[in-house]
Design an enzyme around this catalytic site. Structure first.
Site, PDB file in Angstrom:
ATOM      1  N   ALA B   6       0.804  -1.229   0.000  1.00 39.22           N
ATOM      2  CA  ALA B   6       0.000   0.000   0.000  1.00 39.22           C
ATOM      3  C   ALA B   6       0.834   1.274   0.000  1.00 39.22           C
ATOM      4  O   ALA B   6       0.432   2.301   0.541  1.00 39.22           O
ATOM      5  CB  ALA B   6      -1.004   0.025   1.166  1.00 39.22           C
ATOM      6  N   ARG B 210     -10.066  19.839 -29.393  1.00 37.48           N
ATOM      7  CA  ARG B 210      -9.539  20.385 -30.636  1.00 37.48           C
ATOM      8  C   ARG B 210     -10.081  21.805 -30.794  1.00 37.48           C
ATOM      9  O   ARG B 210     -11.071  22.189 -30.161  1.00 37.48           O
ATOM     10  CB  ARG B 210      -9.976  19.533 -31.821  1.00 37.48           C
ATOM     11  CG  ARG B 210      -9.339  18.148 -31.815  1.00 37.48           C
ATOM     12  CD  ARG B 210      -9.902  17.283 -32.922  1.00 37.48           C
ATOM     13  NE  ARG B 210      -9.580  17.832 -34.239  1.00 37.48           N
ATOM     14  CZ  ARG B 210     -10.080  17.354 -35.382  1.00 37.48           C
ATOM     15  NH1 ARG B 210     -10.949  16.353 -35.364  1.00 37.48           N
ATOM     16  NH2 ARG B 210      -9.735  17.880 -36.534  1.00 37.48           N
ATOM     17  N   HIS B 211      -9.424  22.595 -31.624  1.00 43.11           N
ATOM     18  CA  HIS B 211      -9.954  23.905 -31.996  1.00 43.11           C
ATOM     19  C   HIS B 211     -11.339  23.732 -32.617  1.00 43.11           C
ATOM     20  O   HIS B 211     -11.691  22.646 -33.089  1.00 43.11           O
ATOM     21  CB  HIS B 211      -9.013  24.554 -33.001  1.00 43.11           C
ATOM     22  CG  HIS B 211      -8.748  23.658 -34.180  1.00 43.11           C
ATOM     23  ND1 HIS B 211      -9.632  23.544 -35.237  1.00 43.11           N
ATOM     24  CD2 HIS B 211      -7.720  22.806 -34.426  1.00 43.11           C
ATOM     25  CE1 HIS B 211      -9.146  22.658 -36.106  1.00 43.11           C
ATOM     26  NE2 HIS B 211      -7.981  22.201 -35.635  1.00 43.11           N
ATOM     27  N   ASN B 217     -10.746  23.118 -42.428  1.00 42.56           N
ATOM     28  CA  ASN B 217     -11.541  21.899 -42.205  1.00 42.56           C
ATOM     29  C   ASN B 217     -12.680  21.826 -43.207  1.00 42.56           C
ATOM     30  O   ASN B 217     -12.960  20.775 -43.783  1.00 42.56           O
ATOM     31  CB  ASN B 217     -12.149  21.876 -40.783  1.00 42.56           C
ATOM     32  CG  ASN B 217     -11.123  21.668 -39.683  1.00 42.56           C
ATOM     33  OD1 ASN B 217     -11.290  22.170 -38.576  1.00 42.56           O
ATOM     34  ND2 ASN B 217     -10.059  20.934 -39.965  1.00 42.56           N
ATOM     35  N   ARG B 261      -6.315  29.044 -35.078  1.00 37.06           N
ATOM     36  CA  ARG B 261      -7.556  28.337 -34.767  1.00 37.06           C
ATOM     37  C   ARG B 261      -7.664  27.893 -33.311  1.00 37.06           C
ATOM     38  O   ARG B 261      -8.769  27.813 -32.779  1.00 37.06           O
ATOM     39  CB  ARG B 261      -7.763  27.168 -35.735  1.00 37.06           C
ATOM     40  CG  ARG B 261      -6.626  26.163 -35.855  1.00 37.06           C
ATOM     41  CD  ARG B 261      -6.824  25.350 -37.160  1.00 37.06           C
ATOM     42  NE  ARG B 261      -5.922  24.225 -37.362  1.00 37.06           N
ATOM     43  CZ  ARG B 261      -4.687  24.315 -37.876  1.00 37.06           C
ATOM     44  NH1 ARG B 261      -4.194  25.498 -38.188  1.00 37.06           N
ATOM     45  NH2 ARG B 261      -3.947  23.232 -38.074  1.00 37.06           N
ATOM     46  N   GLU B 281       0.052  21.750 -34.719  1.00 36.19           N
ATOM     47  CA  GLU B 281      -0.347  20.530 -35.421  1.00 36.19           C
ATOM     48  C   GLU B 281       0.843  19.862 -36.099  1.00 36.19           C
ATOM     49  O   GLU B 281       1.832  20.540 -36.447  1.00 36.19           O
ATOM     50  CB  GLU B 281      -1.434  20.867 -36.455  1.00 36.19           C
ATOM     51  CG  GLU B 281      -1.985  19.683 -37.247  1.00 36.19           C
ATOM     52  CD  GLU B 281      -2.564  18.528 -36.429  1.00 36.19           C
ATOM     53  OE1 GLU B 281      -1.907  18.093 -35.467  1.00 36.19           O
ATOM     54  OE2 GLU B 281      -3.682  18.066 -36.764  1.00 36.19           O
ATOM     55  N   HIS B 346      -4.793  20.302 -31.599  1.00 39.44           N
ATOM     56  CA  HIS B 346      -5.118  19.814 -32.944  1.00 39.44           C
ATOM     57  C   HIS B 346      -5.294  18.300 -32.920  1.00 39.44           C
ATOM     58  O   HIS B 346      -4.877  17.630 -31.986  1.00 39.44           O
ATOM     59  CB  HIS B 346      -3.990  20.210 -33.891  1.00 39.44           C
ATOM     60  CG  HIS B 346      -3.693  21.670 -33.871  1.00 39.44           C
ATOM     61  ND1 HIS B 346      -4.238  22.561 -34.755  1.00 39.44           N
ATOM     62  CD2 HIS B 346      -2.946  22.417 -33.004  1.00 39.44           C
ATOM     63  CE1 HIS B 346      -3.823  23.790 -34.465  1.00 39.44           C
ATOM     64  NE2 HIS B 346      -3.027  23.726 -33.406  1.00 39.44           N
TER      65      HIS B 346
END
Lengths: 445, 445
Positions: B6, B210-211, B217, B261, B281, B346
């Site tokens: 423990a 993520r952004h 995108n 972003r 990214e 990202h």
């Protein structure tokens, strides 16, 4: 700092100062010995350090206090971040005074104690470093050693190792063979601890070279992943000869970047090689593959901004020198652990690494001259690095762009030597030349 | 491992195993308790652990030996790099046996001792972790605690802390408030030491997002530094509401990348923010700004090679997932020190960070589903991470490209739990919903 004389306190102070400065953290060493010499004169014999010598004790306390006041003033007026108070601080009482005074000013205190039980190492340190101190100017070396040993004995009688469980500290025993860390909190303390655990004091050499001249160099283009030029290939053929002449039959670790021009430059080296992404050239983003003239034409504002503050300017979609320093930090940490090593990399990368060892300020890093077809040899000494430049007799283009305004000089090495006043010996002339190598003067000596 | 029951030995083993596995170093935990249960059955009471119980002692030594043999076999047949031998190893004799057996096989031995003098912490650990052990299946909790405490007492009577000066070891005292490190040499040991010094066991939450959806995108383009789309801006407006609902009035540290972003996504968050280049990214090199279709058309071979081995594939002039893991390593180290934190980054970055906490193998990292407009909440527990996905009710494009061949499952969390057989509790359903958030099922549960 905490520790008896000749335990490497000033060495550690200088290393930590150089590391943090390179990371952009404003750091300064405050050395009580220097202040004591100013107040009381150098060339005091060991009886000055006798704890029963009340006058000596008073003067030494005065030097300690004056140095502390200078440090507090620096925090206050110059926005200092890490002050390193370099003195023996070898009693509970002295440490409590420091701790309480600093804590009252909202300054976190972290003690670094160096303990060395290896008499041979202490003697070597005395001979290497202390004999050149102003304290022993013009004194017979044997007498100086024996006086310094008597001075150590004066401190030893009073010495109390750190046991204060409520203080943050690191205790380095026998050059890090054992390390005790107590109550470390916060990012900076943790970085310093890790750095100290990676230091070693075995002698070694650090070699650096840019890749041989590349096709992009010939065309004046930035970045890319070009092959070597014919002259670059000649350098790659010559490099093993130059290295072997300097190194003899010793083993060597070679690090390159992952780009073709450094891999090609190292391909004939008969040593263990690692290709490390972190050594890739500064990423020029949208300017990759352009010439400086094209950059000026297409991105005139960026071009001007870069000239304005080259260290902080980040190429669009790319990197700044500041970014490069951050990504090289684990490389520096790893470098400190290594024995003899050769790094084959790129202009901006070698500038940052060389600047770390040679103690440059961040804003000066982008202007260090690192010519092509030149092997740099650095030999770390106690408080500085010895440097030699071996220039191969193979012409190459020059890719150095000087600073538009007047070049600022690098930090004066002697000015930051807070140690017992020891002064670096002058750069030695290289002793051996092959017919294939010529020597150029180091750019910053 | 060395330490009384423990003291967090299995916790430390699991953390080190996860960290090294994530770095790509083949690591496995070998737990003697599991082997003992197999050999002798679970549900032995504390008298089994009495050093005077010769039969018990013999059986425990047999389990220790069998586990060691399994580990040696793993080094030999499966090219294991770091085996973690998770047992009390609380006597000089036992450690000498381990040290000599392993050293004879050219395996370096590094001991990690955990000492905890804080009774309240030990009791909490027993209740949190040990009661779910198969040793106490169907037993009354109070009786189980008292039996476990009696078991600890059996070990305590024989316990010898590490004093072997010729061994490499780290001693962690009271959850790292003091650390003693002896004779550490080599890169791996030094990394492990630094990692252990950064661990803390205070409860905290790690949020990731993520952004918001970006203009790139929408166009299906890779990389770049585009602004948010209108829907991405809606997410940026909603994010503070979602975070505040989960967090209450508590403080939070926010890290973003340096790209527009993520900075735009975090701009309405009323917390301290840091923009970190290491969170940018994955660099798509020459493919930056292209769509997947264009990449396939222009670089058909590269496209196929990437599908073949997405973890190791490095974009020309750019990065691989392996490169990203290396550059995120200092971020992981820093993350382990932090309290509550939100990371806005990202797809590839969140995959790698999430994969670290959720114990994914390297080759599976590039295929983890991290949808847009979703806040991930991770709560580190003793041997696993609890995860919740809060999906904002704002549509976004899907940027996930599944693996061409069948998806491999992530590492089975239970299989690597070498601990006393404790099994993670099932994922809790999220308890609170705002009208603005909907919940999607975690992708890997």
């Amino acid at each position: 700092m905490v520790g008896l004389p000749a335990r490497g306190k000033t060495y550690i102070s200088q290393k930590v100062c150089r590391y943090l400065t390179w990371l952009g953290i404003k750091t300064k060493v405050f050395n009580v010995g220097n202040c004591r010499r100013e107040l009381c004169g150098a060339q005091q014999d060991n009886s000055f350090f006798d704890p029963n010598n009340l006058s000596g004790q008073k003067q030494r306390k005065e030097a300690a206090n004056m140095t502390l006041q200078q440090m507090l003033q620096w925090y206050d007026e110059e926005d200092g971040v890490v002050g390193i108070y370099d003195a023996t601080n070898s009693t509970l009482e002295r440490r409590k005074w420091l701790h309480d005074t600093l804590t009252a000013q909202d300054i976190q205190v972290f003690f670094i104690e160096s303990i060395c039980e290896d008499e041979a190492l202490v003697s070597a340190n005395i001979k290497d470093v202390k004999l050149s101190s102003p304290d022993y100017k013009n004194m017979d070396p044997d007498m100086a050693v024996s006086d310094f040993q008597a001075r150590i004995a004066q401190y030893t009688s009073q010495y109390q190792t750190i046991v204060e469980q409520d203080y943050s500290y690191i205790k380095l025993i026998n050059v890090g063979s054992q390390v005790i860390v107590n109550m470390v909190k916060g990012y900076l303390e943790s970085r310093i601890v890790y750095y100290l655990m990676n230091l070693h004091i075995r002698g070694r050499k650090i070699y650096m070279s840019r890749h041989g001249e590349s096709m992009y160099n010939l065309e004046g283009k930035l970045g890319g992943d070009a092959d070597l030029s014919p002259r670059g290939r000649m350098y790659a053929n010559l490099l093993p000869v130059i290295v072997k002449e300097k190194l003899g039959g010793k083993e060597l670790m070679v690090w390159t970047s992952t780009l073709k021009r450094t891999i090609q430059t190292s391909e004939h080296l008969p040593y263990l090689k690692q290709h490390r992404k972190a050594l890739d050239e500064l990423d020029a983003g949208v300017c990759d593959g352009l010439t400086y003239e094209q950059v000026e034409e297409r991105y005139p504002e960026d071009f001007a901004r870069r000239d304005d503050d080259k260290f902080n300017y980040r190429y669009r979609g790319g990197e700044s020198y500041r970014d490069v320093v951050n990504r090289l930090e684990p490389i520096i940490m790893d470098l400190e652990r290594q024995e003899d090593i050769l790094i084959v990399a790129h202009q901006a990368i070698i500038r940052c690494l060389y600047g770390y060892f040679m103690n440059y300020n961040q804003e000066d890093l982008p202007y260090i001259k690192i010519p092509l077809h030149t092997l740099i040899e650095l030999t770390p000494k106690a408080y500085y690095c010895e440097e030699k430049f071996y220039k191969a007799d193979i012409p190459a283009v020059c890719t150095h762009r000087p600073k538009p305004t007047e070049r600022r000089p690098p930090i004066n090495t002697q000015a930051v030597l807070g140690s017992g006043g020891e002064v670096p010996s002058p750069l030695l002339p290289p002793s051996v030349l092959t017919s294939a190598t010529t020597i150029s003067a180091p750019s910053s000596s």
